[in-house]
Design a protein around this motif. Sequence first.
Motif, PDB file in Angstrom:
ATOM      1  N   THR A  67     -37.860  21.452  87.391  1.00 42.40           N
ATOM      2  CA  THR A  67     -36.730  22.089  86.715  1.00 42.40           C
ATOM      3  C   THR A  67     -36.958  22.208  85.207  1.00 42.40           C
ATOM      4  OG1 THR A  67     -35.581  19.959  86.556  1.00 42.40           O
ATOM      5  CG2 THR A  67     -35.063  21.358  88.453  1.00 42.40           C
ATOM      6  N   GLN A  68     -37.828  21.373  84.659  1.00 43.05           N
ATOM      7  CA  GLN A  68     -38.240  21.471  83.251  1.00 43.05           C
ATOM      8  C   GLN A  68     -39.744  21.672  83.248  1.00 43.05           C
ATOM      9  OE1 GLN A  68     -36.632  18.477  80.576  1.00 43.05           O
ATOM     10  NE2 GLN A  68     -38.428  18.544  79.248  1.00 43.05           N
ATOM     11  N   TYR A  69     -40.235  22.604  82.426  1.00 41.63           N
ATOM     12  CA  TYR A  69     -41.655  22.923  82.483  1.00 41.63           C
ATOM     13  C   TYR A  69     -42.514  21.884  81.760  1.00 41.63           C
ATOM     14  CZ  TYR A  69     -46.132  25.193  81.798  1.00 41.63           C
ATOM     15  OH  TYR A  69     -47.475  25.454  81.775  1.00 41.63           O
ATOM     16  N   MET A  70     -42.090  21.481  80.565  1.00 35.21           N
ATOM     17  CA  MET A  70     -42.938  20.581  79.767  1.00 35.21           C
ATOM     18  C   MET A  70     -42.107  19.751  78.810  1.00 35.21           C
ATOM     19  SD  MET A  70     -42.982  21.614  76.297  1.00 35.21           S
ATOM     20  CE  MET A  70     -44.618  21.215  75.642  1.00 35.21           C
ATOM     21  N   SER A  71     -42.769  18.743  78.254  1.00 34.11           N
ATOM     22  CA  SER A  71     -42.226  17.977  77.146  1.00 34.11           C
ATOM     23  C   SER A  71     -43.368  17.774  76.162  1.00 34.11           C
ATOM     24  CB  SER A  71     -41.674  16.630  77.616  1.00 34.11           C
ATOM     25  OG  SER A  71     -41.086  15.920  76.552  1.00 34.11           O
ATOM     26  N   VAL A  72     -43.069  17.267  74.991  1.00 31.49           N
ATOM     27  CA  VAL A  72     -44.113  16.885  74.043  1.00 31.49           C
ATOM     28  C   VAL A  72     -44.178  15.365  74.038  1.00 31.49           C
ATOM     29  CG1 VAL A  72     -44.905  16.915  71.656  1.00 31.49           C
ATOM     30  CG2 VAL A  72     -43.821  18.949  72.640  1.00 31.49           C
ATOM     31  N   TYR A  73     -45.336  14.847  74.412  1.00 32.85           N
ATOM     32  CA  TYR A  73     -45.528  13.398  74.405  1.00 32.85           C
ATOM     33  C   TYR A  73     -46.036  12.982  73.039  1.00 32.85           C
ATOM     34  CZ  TYR A  73     -47.531   8.799  75.099  1.00 32.85           C
ATOM     35  OH  TYR A  73     -47.845   7.470  74.957  1.00 32.85           O
ATOM     36  N   LYS A  74     -45.324  12.054  72.442  1.00 35.66           N
ATOM     37  CA  LYS A  74     -45.698  11.508  71.143  1.00 35.66           C
ATOM     38  C   LYS A  74     -45.905  10.008  71.327  1.00 35.66           C
ATOM     39  CE  LYS A  74     -41.897  13.007  69.186  1.00 35.66           C
ATOM     40  NZ  LYS A  74     -40.885  13.477  68.213  1.00 35.66           N
ATOM     41  N   SER A  75     -47.017   9.515  70.849  1.00 34.19           N
ATOM     42  CA  SER A  75     -47.343   8.105  71.058  1.00 34.19           C
ATOM     43  C   SER A  75     -46.475   7.218  70.170  1.00 34.19           C
ATOM     44  CB  SER A  75     -48.820   7.844  70.766  1.00 34.19           C
ATOM     45  OG  SER A  75     -49.105   6.471  70.915  1.00 34.19           O
ATOM     46  N   TYR A  76     -45.340   6.793  70.709  1.00 33.22           N
ATOM     47  CA  TYR A  76     -44.456   5.895  69.962  1.00 33.22           C
ATOM     48  C   TYR A  76     -45.138   4.588  69.579  1.00 33.22           C
ATOM     49  CZ  TYR A  76     -41.110   9.189  71.918  1.00 33.22           C
ATOM     50  OH  TYR A  76     -40.464  10.329  72.293  1.00 33.22           O
ATOM     51  N   PRO A  77     -45.968   4.014  70.463  1.00 30.17           N
ATOM     52  CA  PRO A  77     -46.661   2.786  70.045  1.00 30.17           C
ATOM     53  C   PRO A  77     -47.510   2.982  68.795  1.00 30.17           C
ATOM     54  CG  PRO A  77     -46.759   3.018  72.420  1.00 30.17           C
ATOM     55  CD  PRO A  77     -46.184   4.300  71.902  1.00 30.17           C
ATOM     56  N   GLN A  78     -48.211   4.110  68.713  1.00 33.11           N
ATOM     57  CA  GLN A  78     -49.054   4.360  67.546  1.00 33.11           C
ATOM     58  C   GLN A  78     -48.210   4.538  66.287  1.00 33.11           C
ATOM     59  OE1 GLN A  78     -51.895   7.525  68.114  1.00 33.11           O
ATOM     60  NE2 GLN A  78     -52.740   7.341  66.056  1.00 33.11           N
ATOM     61  N   GLU A  79     -47.132   5.327  66.383  1.00 31.35           N
ATOM     62  CA  GLU A  79     -46.256   5.549  65.236  1.00 31.35           C
ATOM     63  C   GLU A  79     -45.597   4.235  64.791  1.00 31.35           C
ATOM     64  OE1 GLU A  79     -42.596   8.527  63.947  1.00 31.35           O
ATOM     65  OE2 GLU A  79     -42.661   7.686  65.970  1.00 31.35           O
ATOM     66  N   ALA A  80     -45.111   3.474  65.758  1.00 31.95           N
ATOM     67  CA  ALA A  80     -44.436   2.214  65.452  1.00 31.95           C
ATOM     68  C   ALA A  80     -45.396   1.220  64.802  1.00 31.95           C
ATOM     69  CB  ALA A  80     -43.850   1.615  66.726  1.00 31.95           C
ATOM     70  N   ASN A  81     -46.600   1.118  65.326  1.00 33.72           N
ATOM     71  CA  ASN A  81     -47.584   0.190  64.761  1.00 33.72           C
ATOM     72  C   ASN A  81     -47.938   0.543  63.317  1.00 33.72           C
ATOM     73  OD1 ASN A  81     -47.656  -1.263  67.126  1.00 33.72           O
ATOM     74  ND2 ASN A  81     -49.571  -0.373  67.861  1.00 33.72           N
ATOM     75  N   ILE A  82     -48.077   1.850  63.061  1.00 33.89           N
ATOM     76  CA  ILE A  82     -48.398   2.293  61.698  1.00 33.89           C
ATOM     77  C   ILE A  82     -47.263   1.946  60.739  1.00 33.89           C
ATOM     78  CG2 ILE A  82     -48.733   4.334  60.246  1.00 33.89           C
ATOM     79  CD1 ILE A  82     -50.241   5.551  62.718  1.00 33.89           C
ATOM     80  N   ALA A  83     -46.018   2.180  61.172  1.00 32.19           N
ATOM     81  CA  ALA A  83     -44.867   1.855  60.322  1.00 32.19           C
ATOM     82  C   ALA A  83     -44.828   0.363  60.003  1.00 32.19           C
ATOM     83  CB  ALA A  83     -43.574   2.277  61.012  1.00 32.19           C
ATOM     84  N   ALA A  84     -45.098  -0.453  61.018  1.00 34.78           N
ATOM     85  CA  ALA A  84     -45.111  -1.909  60.810  1.00 34.78           C
ATOM     86  C   ALA A  84     -46.220  -2.316  59.844  1.00 34.78           C
ATOM     87  CB  ALA A  84     -45.278  -2.614  62.151  1.00 34.78           C
ATOM     88  N   GLU A  85     -47.398  -1.725  60.006  1.00 34.04           N
ATOM     89  CA  GLU A  85     -48.520  -2.038  59.119  1.00 34.04           C
ATOM     90  C   GLU A  85     -48.201  -1.651  57.679  1.00 34.04           C
ATOM     91  OE1 GLU A  85     -51.752   0.054  60.863  1.00 34.04           O
ATOM     92  OE2 GLU A  85     -51.959  -1.319  62.565  1.00 34.04           O
ATOM     93  N   MET A  86     -47.599  -0.474  57.499  1.00 32.41           N
ATOM     94  CA  MET A  86     -47.208  -0.034  56.159  1.00 32.41           C
ATOM     95  C   MET A  86     -46.188  -0.992  55.543  1.00 32.41           C
ATOM     96  SD  MET A  86     -46.732   4.071  56.667  1.00 32.41           S
ATOM     97  CE  MET A  86     -48.071   5.222  56.347  1.00 32.41           C
ATOM     98  N   ALA A  87     -45.186  -1.343  56.337  1.00 30.10           N
ATOM     99  CA  ALA A  87     -44.105  -2.198  55.837  1.00 30.10           C
ATOM    100  C   ALA A  87     -44.619  -3.571  55.419  1.00 30.10           C
ATOM    101  CB  ALA A  87     -43.020  -2.337  56.908  1.00 30.10           C
ATOM    102  N   VAL A  88     -45.443  -4.159  56.259  1.00 30.82           N
ATOM    103  CA  VAL A  88     -45.966  -5.491  55.949  1.00 30.82           C
ATOM    104  C   VAL A  88     -46.862  -5.442  54.708  1.00 30.82           C
ATOM    105  CG1 VAL A  88     -47.476  -7.350  56.769  1.00 30.82           C
ATOM    106  CG2 VAL A  88     -45.758  -6.356  58.302  1.00 30.82           C
TER     107      VAL A  88
END
Length: 366
Positions: A276-297
């Motif tokens: 019923t839905q053709y596609m979605s865009v998969y975005k690697s949340y683990p990668q984005e989250a890890n980068i944000a944590a690394e930046m913050a620390v």
Amino acid sequence: MRRAAVAVAAGAMAVSLAACGSAKEAKGGSSSSSSPKKGDDIKVGLLLPENKTARYEKFDKPLIEKKIKELTNGKATFSYNNAHQDANLQAQQVDTMITNKVDVLIVDAVDAKAIQNSVQKAVDQGIKVVAYDRLAEGPISAYTSFDNEKVGETQGQALLKALGSKATKSSKIVMVNGSVTDPNAAQFKAGAHKVLNGKVTIAKEYDTKEWSPDNANSEMEAAISAVGKDKIAGVYSANDGMAGGIITALDAAGIKVPVTGQDAELAGVQRIVAGTQYMSVYKSYPQEANIAAEMAVALAQGKPLDSIAKDKVSSTSQKDVPSVLVPVTSLTKDNIKDTVIKDGIYTVSDICTTDYKAACDKIGLK
């Protein structure tokens, strides 16, 4: 947003900014002094924009918290709030983080422009701010997200592929974009238009308040009435939540056409399996989250970001922000195993519940 692929300047802004320094930051300047070094005993705050989109509570928050604990040997203090799509509430949450004297604040803004004063207040109190997923205005120290224009291009290309021989200038498409308060939505929209313009006709287009599936449902009903149920060739939906509302309206009218999405929400993946839905865009949340944590620390500990962020972006209020943009993937029924399952986002049993078992078997998802 203008991106320049140049090396990031090493060093962080000063923990304590004078009034003139703050004003310079807001105009894109930077402080030349560096923050004092800190150990693992730091305070990190996280503010996320809403909880209607499943990703924030299910992925982003726990992933960021986990990575921060790993990077600080469990010694960091972690504080979290969700704004429930309320920009005023988020401003109050920033004030609370300031009162609690966090060292660094990760912010995914409800309204990227409205948050500017709050970002400035935090920076004036010596708090570093990492803009997460949405490029907040104000003197932010770092930014991580996905290549948002590329997201829109990916969606547009997938829609044209789904249309096949029906992708002609006379084919009528309905576009349901995200909220005007979200700068990402404008970039998704721009990327999609870059691909779709001149290839199909955009018969109706909407900017959907608060990314609401209910609003998207109403917009789709209005589009069906305006364009005609037999004249709609496909629908560009900016995310999976809205795609759900759109598909409900299409089903009620007896219309079956390709619909795009984004975020790889479980319900969206199941609709892809069901067809019923053709596609979605998969975005690697683990990668984005890890980068944000690394930046913050790193920022909280007074360390440079040059080993983390290789690129820079600019907003209307801040120039050359150290940044990381994470790649995206077009998710269809053909690559579910190689994306969300491989990365541990979902298991086959999560997706292939009783209602979807036959559809999963049909595409070999076992």
